[in-house]
Each structure stands twice: as C-alpha cells, then as structure tokens.
Design a protein around this motif. Structure first.
Motif, PDB file in Angstrom:
ATOM      1  N   ASN A  65      -1.959   3.328 -11.529  1.00 39.51           N
ATOM      2  CA  ASN A  65      -2.122   2.277 -10.541  1.00 39.51           C
ATOM      3  C   ASN A  65      -1.698   0.965 -11.196  1.00 39.51           C
ATOM      4  O   ASN A  65      -2.352   0.480 -12.117  1.00 39.51           O
ATOM      5  CB  ASN A  65      -3.598   2.203 -10.124  1.00 39.51           C
ATOM      6  N   THR A 120      -1.995  10.145 -12.210  1.00 39.93           N
ATOM      7  CA  THR A 120      -1.485   9.039 -11.414  1.00 39.93           C
ATOM      8  C   THR A 120      -1.753   7.735 -12.156  1.00 39.93           C
ATOM      9  O   THR A 120      -2.685   7.648 -12.961  1.00 39.93           O
ATOM     10  CB  THR A 120      -2.172   8.943 -10.030  1.00 39.93           C
ATOM     11  N   GLU A 179      -1.758  -3.748  -7.494  1.00 32.74           N
ATOM     12  CA  GLU A 179      -1.445  -2.816  -6.412  1.00 32.74           C
ATOM     13  C   GLU A 179      -2.649  -1.933  -6.129  1.00 32.74           C
ATOM     14  O   GLU A 179      -3.503  -1.730  -6.996  1.00 32.74           O
ATOM     15  CB  GLU A 179      -0.258  -1.913  -6.776  1.00 32.74           C
ATOM     16  N   SER A 180      -2.683  -1.369  -4.924  1.00 30.56           N
ATOM     17  CA  SER A 180      -3.784  -0.475  -4.578  1.00 30.56           C
ATOM     18  C   SER A 180      -3.315   0.957  -4.354  1.00 30.56           C
ATOM     19  O   SER A 180      -4.109   1.820  -4.016  1.00 30.56           O
ATOM     20  CB  SER A 180      -4.483  -0.975  -3.300  1.00 30.56           C
ATOM     21  N   LYS A 181      -2.016   1.207  -4.552  1.00 29.19           N
ATOM     22  CA  LYS A 181      -1.507   2.560  -4.322  1.00 29.19           C
ATOM     23  C   LYS A 181      -1.340   3.312  -5.639  1.00 29.19           C
ATOM     24  O   LYS A 181      -1.029   2.730  -6.683  1.00 29.19           O
ATOM     25  CB  LYS A 181      -0.182   2.518  -3.570  1.00 29.19           C
ATOM     26  N   ASP A 182      -1.562   4.622  -5.572  1.00 27.07           N
ATOM     27  CA  ASP A 182      -1.408   5.490  -6.729  1.00 27.07           C
ATOM     28  C   ASP A 182       0.038   5.967  -6.834  1.00 27.07           C
ATOM     29  O   ASP A 182       0.682   6.256  -5.821  1.00 27.07           O
ATOM     30  CB  ASP A 182      -2.329   6.711  -6.635  1.00 27.07           C
ATOM     31  N   ARG A 183       0.515   6.068  -8.052  1.00 25.03           N
ATOM     32  CA  ARG A 183       1.857   6.582  -8.305  1.00 25.03           C
ATOM     33  C   ARG A 183       1.734   7.832  -9.172  1.00 25.03           C
ATOM     34  O   ARG A 183       1.147   7.780 -10.255  1.00 25.03           O
ATOM     35  CB  ARG A 183       2.723   5.538  -9.013  1.00 25.03           C
ATOM     36  N   ARG A 211       0.806  -1.225   0.000  1.00 24.70           N
ATOM     37  CA  ARG A 211       0.000   0.000   0.000  1.00 24.70           C
ATOM     38  C   ARG A 211       0.840   1.278   0.000  1.00 24.70           C
ATOM     39  O   ARG A 211       0.321   2.361  -0.225  1.00 24.70           O
ATOM     40  CB  ARG A 211      -0.926   0.005   1.215  1.00 24.70           C
TER      41      ARG A 211
END
Length: 456
Positions: free
Chosen positions: A276, A274, A280-284, A45
C-alpha cells in the motif's frame, strides 16, 4: 478477457448502462460514474488503465470545454493515463484539439460496439506499454549505482561451502523464503544473488535493499512507494522496492535492525503479498521471491522480545548459515588468488602469486572481517607491492588477530606454526587423516605431503 480497468464518465444513465453491459464482457473491471467531480476519489482508490470521458456535462452544452478541462486534470494527476473522449457532436476541430492536449482517441455517440472495442483494446495495449516503460525508468533510476556491480560466483571447496552449495541446488528453484545468517563480511549478498541466479526468476530483477542503512522515517516510502502529494517532496508517484522487484527477487539485508513497528508492517506485506503506497488506500499485488539476511542472533532476539516470532517464521522457510572465513581452511588461499587476479587487472600489475610465508600467514590469521577483509588486504597488497610476489610484509596483518597457536608461539617460524597446526588437527581426530584434512580445509593428499614434510 483483457486485464484492464476502464472508467466511464458520462452524465447520461443510459450511456453508462450501455457501456457497462458491453465492456464488462471484454475487460476485467468496468467502473462508471455520472460526474467528473468524482475523478480524484475514483483514481486514488482504483488502478485505472483507461478513462472514457464525455465532453459535455451541462445541459445544452456542445462545445466540449468541460471535457478538455477534465482531460487536463486527469493528465495532471498522471501523464501516463490513457484517455479517450466521446461526444454526441461531431467536430473535427474539437477532436484535433483534444488529441493535441493528450487524448489518444475521439469517439462519437452513439458508438458502434466493434469500433469501441477496437479503440479500447488498442488503448489497453498502449497503457501496458507505458506502465512497462515507466517501471523500467524507475528501476534504472533506483539501481543506477548498482549497475556495474560484479557478483562473484561462490568460490570454495571446504566442507561447509560444499554443504551450502548442495542446499542451494535444492532450494533455489523453489520460491521458498530464505534467511541467510552469518558474520559481517562472510558474503551474504553473494549467496543471495546465487539463490536468484539458480531460481526460475533468474531473468528478472534482483533488488538489494540494505535495511541497516535505511532511515526509519523512509522505510515505508522506500519499500512500499508513495503517491503524489503524500508528503511535501512527493512531486510524483513512485513505486517502492517491492513493486520494482515484481517477478524477481528482493533481498532485504540486515533485517535484524528493524524496529518492532517496522517488523509489523513488513510482516503484513509478506503475509498478504500486497503493498500500500503512502498516500493511497488501494492495495497493489506483488509477486516477488523474498531473501533476507542478518548477522544478529534472531532466536535470542525473539526470546528477548526485540524480534517478532511470527516474522521469523515467515522469513526462515530455509536457513543458510555462512561460516566465518577462518573456518574455511584452504578456501582462504583460493579466494586470495581470485582477488589477486582481479586487482592485478584493475591496477595493471603483474604479480604472479603469494609466497609460502604469506600463504601460511593468511591460513593462520583470524580474519575478523571475513571475506571482505581478505579482499581489502589483497587489494592493498597489490597496490603497495613492487615485486612479482606478495610476501608477509605486504599483507600488513595485525599480530593481535592471529589464532591461539600463533599467539602462544610468537617466536616460532611460519613453517613451525604450520607444523603445529597440522599436529594439532591429527591429535584432535586421533590420527583420522580424512577428518583432520577436512578440519584444516585440505585434501588428504595435501595433508600427507605436509606430514611427510614435517616428519610427523
């Protein structure tokens, strides 16, 4: 303030509180937890840069075996994680063992704040260096086939090309999204690269993605990347094309081929800036310049419901419409000479020019394949020609693809056809030489020479 995320794992609440209070003064994000069993969730996360890991968790334990076990576990997830071990029991042999297994340092509790900060600062620099190396390796792997690609400058002096060049000078230095429209073979990729070369991002990567050849099932993993284990063959984390283009330009070719569901996913990325990764569940966050291109009529597709209007609004801050080669007049001969020089060098030939009849034939041909077809025609002619000039027979152009003037006058010689084209342009513009010359892609002087030559 150092831009890095530090994860501290220790079963002592006082240690966690002390670490948080001190480290949050120096690092952008500090995460704490009491049990290493939460590692998988926390690492999935959050984009963690440094792990500060206690060696012992069971009451009375001092051997450090748990710490070594969790060190192995962390590095099995990503060998580039930076891990620092800490313990209240000083043991040189244990420290050496930890370093051999992949930890970058070893800290004794209670620590000195200055030493802790110095150790974590050094670890942060190492982490950033590892990330840069990893990114470059991924980029090199993905772009290997493109490394030797030669991008031509935009060649041409016709009015449509001059107008495009004027627009490029204004648009390229901005970060405005650019949509390039035009038939297949008109040079959309060359123009996209020219925008990049004239932009503030010129020293960063230019990422070309051909959406027309991209399998729909691979769209997300290719553009947005994936995490290890996201699907059967995902044996390692892989950044997508958007991440690899960070700081540079991403060129999405043939965007009109996307299905509506994929258009929605792309729109979300463009709006939010962003990505994803799959699994994964996190934004980059991403920082890229977006250029798109298509040969399809997007406005008509919007009216039919096959292309999202909101996506069109996002990608076409500025539109560049590339003319067909047949509309570029003398640019045809300029491009032909450019390709002749290139293929002379490639095939070790010494062909000096195209003869007059070959030039006239190229000027009257419809060029349905545009610049790409011209390039192939010239390459074939260079390969097959035995002389020092290329003649009309060397070009091997189909008689079915000439303009109406040529088709209607098949018995006329090439000079007569050229004369007819000049007369038609003069009549069309009612004797206005400047407009007739522009229509033909000639200079005024060149048109006057032909008027004199044909006694018009």
């Amino acid at each position: 303030m150092i831009e890095a995320t530090v994860l501290v794992i220790d079963d002592d609440d006082d240690i966690l509180l002390s670490a948080r209070l001190f480290l949050k003064q120096h690092f952008s994000q500090v995460i704490t937890c009491k049990s290493p069993k939460e590692l998988n969730t926390l690492l999935s996360r959050n984009e963690v840069d440094i792990v500060l890991l206690d060696m012992n968790y069971q009451k009375g334990a001092s051997g450090g075996r748990e710490g070594l076990y969790w060190l192995d576990h962390i590095l099995s997830i990503d060998k580039d994680y930076v891990v620092i071990l800490m313990t209240a029991y000083g043991n040189v042999e244990l420290a050496v063992q930890a370093i051999k297994k992949g930890a970058i340092d070893f800290i004794l509790k209670p620590w000195e704040n200055e030493k802790l900060f110095a150790t974590l600062s050094s670890a942060s620099r190492l982490r950033q260096s590892n990330k840069k190396v990893k990114k470059l390796e991924k980029i090199h792997s993905s772009l290997q086939k493109d490394i030797n690609r030669q991008f031509e400058n935009i060649l041409g002096s016709s009015e449509p090309i001059q107008q495009l060049q004027n627009t490029l000078v204004k648009v390229a230095p901005t970060d405005a999204n650019v949509l390039i429209l035009g038939e297949n073979g008109t040079g959309k990729q060359v123009f996209a690269y020219e925008v990049h070369k004239l932009s503030q991002r010129r020293n960063q990567i230019f990422m070309h993605v051909d959406l027309g050849s991209l399998n729909e099932n691979l769209f997300e993993s290719e553009l947005f990347g994936y995490a290890k284990g996201a699907f059967t063959d995902a044996k390692d984390d892989k950044p997508g094309r958007f991440e690899m283009a960070e700081g540079g330009t991403i060129f999405l070719d043939e965007i009109g081929n996307l299905s509506l569901p994929l258009q929605a996913k792309l729109l979300s990325v463009i709006q939010n800036r962003t990505v994803n990764r799959l699994g994964e569940s996190k934004d980059r966050k991403i920082n890229v310049r977006l250029i798109t291109a298509t040969n399809m009529p997007l406005n008509e597709m919007v009216a039919k419901g096959t292309f999202r209007q909101d996506l069109l609004f996002r990608i076409n801050t500025v539109e560049l419409f590339l003319p067909a080669l047949a509309e570029r007049g003398q640019d045809i001969l300029l491009l032909a000479d450019h390709f002749l020089y290139a293929f002379n060098t490639k095939y070790h030939k010494s062909i000096t020019t195209f003869d007059d009849k070959a030039q006239t034939m190229m000027l009257h041909y419809h060029w349905p394949g545009n610049v790409r077809e011209l390039q192939h025609v010239v390459e074939r002619a260079v390969i097959m020609s035995d002389g020092h000039q290329i003649g009309p027979n060397d070009l091997q152009l189909s008689q079915q693809k000439f303009g109406s003037t040529l088709t209607a006058q098949t018995n006329l010689g090439l000079e007569e056809m050229e004369k007819a084209m000049v007369q038609k342009a003069i009549d069309k513009h009612k004797g206005n030489i400047s407009r007739a010359a522009a229509d033909l892609g000639l200079t005024r002087a060149a048109l006057y020479r032909r008027i004199e030559k044909f006694n018009l």
